[in-house]
Write a protein that holds these residues in place. Structure first.
Motif, PDB file in Angstrom:
ATOM      1  N   VAL A 103       0.836  -1.206   0.000  1.00 33.86           N
ATOM      2  CA  VAL A 103       0.000   0.000   0.000  1.00 33.86           C
ATOM      3  C   VAL A 103       0.868   1.251   0.000  1.00 33.86           C
ATOM      4  CG1 VAL A 103      -1.652   1.354   1.344  1.00 33.86           C
ATOM      5  CG2 VAL A 103      -2.003  -1.097   1.058  1.00 33.86           C
ATOM      6  N   ASP A 104       1.939   1.243   0.788  1.00 31.56           N
ATOM      7  CA  ASP A 104       2.854   2.399   0.815  1.00 31.56           C
ATOM      8  C   ASP A 104       3.469   2.638  -0.556  1.00 31.56           C
ATOM      9  OD1 ASP A 104       2.369   2.842   3.469  1.00 31.56           O
ATOM     10  OD2 ASP A 104       4.141   1.787   4.198  1.00 31.56           O
ATOM     11  N   GLU A 105       3.874   1.558  -1.218  1.00 30.01           N
ATOM     12  CA  GLU A 105       4.472   1.694  -2.553  1.00 30.01           C
ATOM     13  C   GLU A 105       3.435   2.189  -3.567  1.00 30.01           C
ATOM     14  OE1 GLU A 105       6.948  -0.990  -5.829  1.00 30.01           O
ATOM     15  OE2 GLU A 105       6.381  -1.833  -3.889  1.00 30.01           O
ATOM     16  N   PHE A 106       2.207   1.692  -3.440  1.00 26.77           N
ATOM     17  CA  PHE A 106       1.134   2.129  -4.328  1.00 26.77           C
ATOM     18  C   PHE A 106       0.861   3.625  -4.143  1.00 26.77           C
ATOM     19  CE2 PHE A 106      -3.480   2.964  -4.759  1.00 26.77           C
ATOM     20  CZ  PHE A 106      -3.630   2.696  -6.116  1.00 26.77           C
ATOM     21  N   ILE A 107       0.809   4.082  -2.900  1.00 25.40           N
ATOM     22  CA  ILE A 107       0.553   5.500  -2.606  1.00 25.40           C
ATOM     23  C   ILE A 107       1.673   6.368  -3.174  1.00 25.40           C
ATOM     24  CG2 ILE A 107       0.420   7.198  -0.741  1.00 25.40           C
ATOM     25  CD1 ILE A 107      -1.057   5.068   0.908  1.00 25.40           C
ATOM     26  N   LYS A 108       2.917   5.936  -2.996  1.00 19.16           N
ATOM     27  CA  LYS A 108       4.046   6.709  -3.535  1.00 19.16           C
ATOM     28  C   LYS A 108       3.968   6.793  -5.059  1.00 19.16           C
ATOM     29  CE  LYS A 108       7.228   5.619   0.239  1.00 19.16           C
ATOM     30  NZ  LYS A 108       8.469   4.903   0.624  1.00 19.16           N
ATOM     31  N   SER A 109       3.583   5.685  -5.691  1.00 18.60           N
ATOM     32  CA  SER A 109       3.459   5.676  -7.153  1.00 18.60           C
ATOM     33  C   SER A 109       2.345   6.616  -7.606  1.00 18.60           C
ATOM     34  CB  SER A 109       3.181   4.252  -7.647  1.00 18.60           C
ATOM     35  OG  SER A 109       4.266   3.390  -7.346  1.00 18.60           O
ATOM     36  N   CYS A 110       1.253   6.663  -6.835  1.00 17.95           N
ATOM     37  CA  CYS A 110       0.157   7.589  -7.158  1.00 17.95           C
ATOM     38  C   CYS A 110       0.618   9.031  -7.053  1.00 17.95           C
ATOM     39  CB  CYS A 110      -1.031   7.354  -6.229  1.00 17.95           C
ATOM     40  SG  CYS A 110      -1.881   5.787  -6.471  1.00 17.95           S
ATOM     41  N   GLU A 111       1.340   9.340  -5.972  1.00 18.53           N
ATOM     42  CA  GLU A 111       1.803  10.710  -5.753  1.00 18.53           C
ATOM     43  C   GLU A 111       2.786  11.158  -6.832  1.00 18.53           C
ATOM     44  OE1 GLU A 111       3.321  10.370  -1.815  1.00 18.53           O
ATOM     45  OE2 GLU A 111       1.364  10.728  -0.855  1.00 18.53           O
ATOM     46  N   LYS A 112       3.523  10.208  -7.394  1.00 11.67           N
ATOM     47  CA  LYS A 112       4.476  10.543  -8.458  1.00 11.67           C
ATOM     48  C   LYS A 112       3.838  10.526  -9.843  1.00 11.67           C
ATOM     49  CE  LYS A 112       8.489   8.831  -5.892  1.00 11.67           C
ATOM     50  NZ  LYS A 112       9.589   7.841  -5.857  1.00 11.67           N
ATOM     51  N   GLY A 113       2.544  10.165  -9.896  1.00 17.18           N
ATOM     52  CA  GLY A 113       1.832  10.173 -11.170  1.00 17.18           C
ATOM     53  C   GLY A 113       2.214   9.044 -12.110  1.00 17.18           C
ATOM     54  N   ARG A 114       2.677   7.926 -11.560  1.00 16.85           N
ATOM     55  CA  ARG A 114       3.143   6.833 -12.416  1.00 16.85           C
ATOM     56  C   ARG A 114       2.022   6.073 -13.111  1.00 16.85           C
ATOM     57  NH1 ARG A 114       7.968   4.269  -8.573  1.00 16.85           N
ATOM     58  NH2 ARG A 114       9.427   6.016  -8.836  1.00 16.85           N
ATOM     59  N   PHE A 115       0.799   6.225 -12.622  1.00  9.22           N
ATOM     60  CA  PHE A 115      -0.309   5.494 -13.234  1.00  9.22           C
ATOM     61  C   PHE A 115      -1.011   6.289 -14.328  1.00  9.22           C
ATOM     62  CE2 PHE A 115      -0.129   3.645  -8.866  1.00  9.22           C
ATOM     63  CZ  PHE A 115       0.296   2.382  -9.239  1.00  9.22           C
ATOM     64  N   LYS A 116      -0.678   7.559 -14.465  1.00  8.79           N
ATOM     65  CA  LYS A 116      -1.298   8.383 -15.500  1.00  8.79           C
ATOM     66  C   LYS A 116      -0.888   7.862 -16.876  1.00  8.79           C
ATOM     67  CE  LYS A 116      -1.694  12.671 -12.850  1.00  8.79           C
ATOM     68  NZ  LYS A 116      -1.302  14.109 -12.764  1.00  8.79           N
ATOM     69  N   GLY A 117      -1.887   7.532 -17.692  1.00  3.95           N
ATOM     70  CA  GLY A 117      -1.609   7.023 -19.030  1.00  3.95           C
ATOM     71  C   GLY A 117      -1.341   5.539 -19.098  1.00  3.95           C
ATOM     72  N   MET A 118      -1.347   4.835 -17.948  1.00  5.30           N
ATOM     73  CA  MET A 118      -1.125   3.386 -17.964  1.00  5.30           C
ATOM     74  C   MET A 118      -2.280   2.694 -18.696  1.00  5.30           C
ATOM     75  SD  MET A 118      -0.832   0.674 -14.769  1.00  5.30           S
ATOM     76  CE  MET A 118       0.859   1.050 -14.333  1.00  5.30           C
ATOM     77  N   LEU A 119      -1.958   1.764 -19.588  1.00  3.42           N
ATOM     78  CA  LEU A 119      -2.967   1.032 -20.357  1.00  3.42           C
ATOM     79  C   LEU A 119      -3.292  -0.301 -19.706  1.00  3.42           C
ATOM     80  CD1 LEU A 119      -1.676   1.629 -23.996  1.00  3.42           C
ATOM     81  CD2 LEU A 119      -3.544   2.831 -22.838  1.00  3.42           C
ATOM     82  N   GLY A 224      -7.235   2.995 -20.965  1.00  3.75           N
ATOM     83  CA  GLY A 224      -6.178   3.397 -20.043  1.00  3.75           C
ATOM     84  C   GLY A 224      -6.671   4.089 -18.792  1.00  3.75           C
ATOM     85  N   ILE A 225      -5.707   4.358 -17.901  1.00  6.16           N
ATOM     86  CA  ILE A 225      -5.960   5.075 -16.655  1.00  6.16           C
ATOM     87  C   ILE A 225      -5.646   6.553 -16.869  1.00  6.16           C
ATOM     88  CG2 ILE A 225      -5.265   5.345 -14.235  1.00  6.16           C
ATOM     89  CD1 ILE A 225      -4.643   2.359 -14.187  1.00  6.16           C
ATOM     90  N   VAL A 226      -6.607   7.400 -16.567  1.00 10.82           N
ATOM     91  CA  VAL A 226      -6.412   8.841 -16.700  1.00 10.82           C
ATOM     92  C   VAL A 226      -5.627   9.378 -15.502  1.00 10.82           C
ATOM     93  CG1 VAL A 226      -7.546  11.084 -16.923  1.00 10.82           C
ATOM     94  CG2 VAL A 226      -8.533   9.050 -18.027  1.00 10.82           C
ATOM     95  N   GLU A 227      -6.053   8.999 -14.298  1.00 14.64           N
ATOM     96  CA  GLU A 227      -5.358   9.396 -13.090  1.00 14.64           C
ATOM     97  C   GLU A 227      -5.855   8.561 -11.915  1.00 14.64           C
ATOM     98  OE1 GLU A 227      -6.156  13.378 -11.907  1.00 14.64           O
ATOM     99  OE2 GLU A 227      -8.339  13.172 -12.011  1.00 14.64           O
ATOM    100  N   VAL A 228      -5.105   8.622 -10.803  1.00 15.71           N
ATOM    101  CA  VAL A 228      -5.509   7.955  -9.572  1.00 15.71           C
ATOM    102  C   VAL A 228      -5.495   8.990  -8.457  1.00 15.71           C
ATOM    103  CG1 VAL A 228      -5.022   6.135  -7.919  1.00 15.71           C
ATOM    104  CG2 VAL A 228      -4.538   5.750 -10.346  1.00 15.71           C
TER     105      VAL A 228
END
Length: 234
Positions: A103-119, A224-228
């Motif tokens: 969960v901590d890693e997922f939250i950090k990835s969200c804050e860094k915008g790594r999921f934006k544009g993910m297909l 794709g994912i627009v944002e989280v």
């Protein structure tokens, strides 16, 4: 009686009014008194300065102790994530207690915008949908041959549909892929780390699941994912 001359009287008056000289002993005593007072004031200043610093350190150490037990961290950790896709929004409840590191890693990835544009690179009907790098050897690669066998599963199985997880081998190639189950999977723990559950937007998951795919389970039309967005409350 002899008369005193005016000049003598003037000289006597000047002698009486003239200032007396300060002795060396008196000057030394006054000097010592000044030094002692200055030292006392300096010692008092240092004492109160140190006391103030100690109080500040005690407060900070108390905060650190609270942090070590997770009392403050629990307040700051988001409990929900809204995954906005090109098909709609999916709200996920995060399992911080069960999978704290993931969960901590997922939250950090969200804050860094790594999921934006993910297909969503693989969609297996009645099984899972996967978002991530299609070229990276992933969990779904060895599932595709068995995907059709999961079309009719017992709903009483431990792992239900609409569970959110990530590949256990994700650290080998870097990145953070996402899996959302669309049916109960009996050996889920062997393949992915489950760290959340879909509580809203199941219809969006099912719509993605129904997308037309090629022989490699890749959607013919990009989804794709627009944002989280992370949230404290649902």
């Amino acid at each position: 009686m002899a008369r005193i001359k005016p000049q003598a009287l003037l000289q006597q008056s000047k002698k009486k009014k003239g200032p007396s000289r300060i002795s060396v002993t008196t000057f030394t005593v006054y000097g010592l008194i000044v030094v002692v007072m200055a030292f006392f004031l300096f010692a008092t200043y240092r004492h109160w300065t140190r006391r103030s610093n100690f109080q500040s350190e005690d407060i900070l150490s108390g905060v650190e102790r609270d942090n070590s037990f997770g009392d403050l961290k629990k307040v700051d950790v988001p409990k929900y994530a809204v995954i906005t896709t090109s098909k709609g929004s999916i709200t996920v409840e995060l399992y911080k207690e069960g999978s704290p590191e993931v969960v901590d890693e997922f939250i950090k990835s969200c804050e860094k915008g790594r999921f934006k544009g993910m297909l969503f690179t693989r969609v297996i009907k009645h099984f899972v949908i996967q978002g991530g790098d299609v070229n990276k050897p992933g969990t779904t690669e060895d599932w595709t041959s068995r995907g059709k066998n999961y079309n009719q599963l017992d709903t009483s199985l431990k792992h239900e549909a609409f569970m959110l997880g990530t590949s256990k081998g994700r650290h080998d190639g870097g990145g953070f892929d996402l899996f959302i189950t669309t049916a109960p999977i009996p050996d889920l723990n062997e393949k992915i780390n489950v760290f959340g559950r879909v509580i809203k937007g199941e219809d969006v998951v099912q719509e993605i699941e129904e997308a037309d795919t090629d022989e490699h389970y890749r959607p013919k039309t990009p989804i794709g994912i627009v944002e989280v967005t992370l949230k404290q409350k649902n």
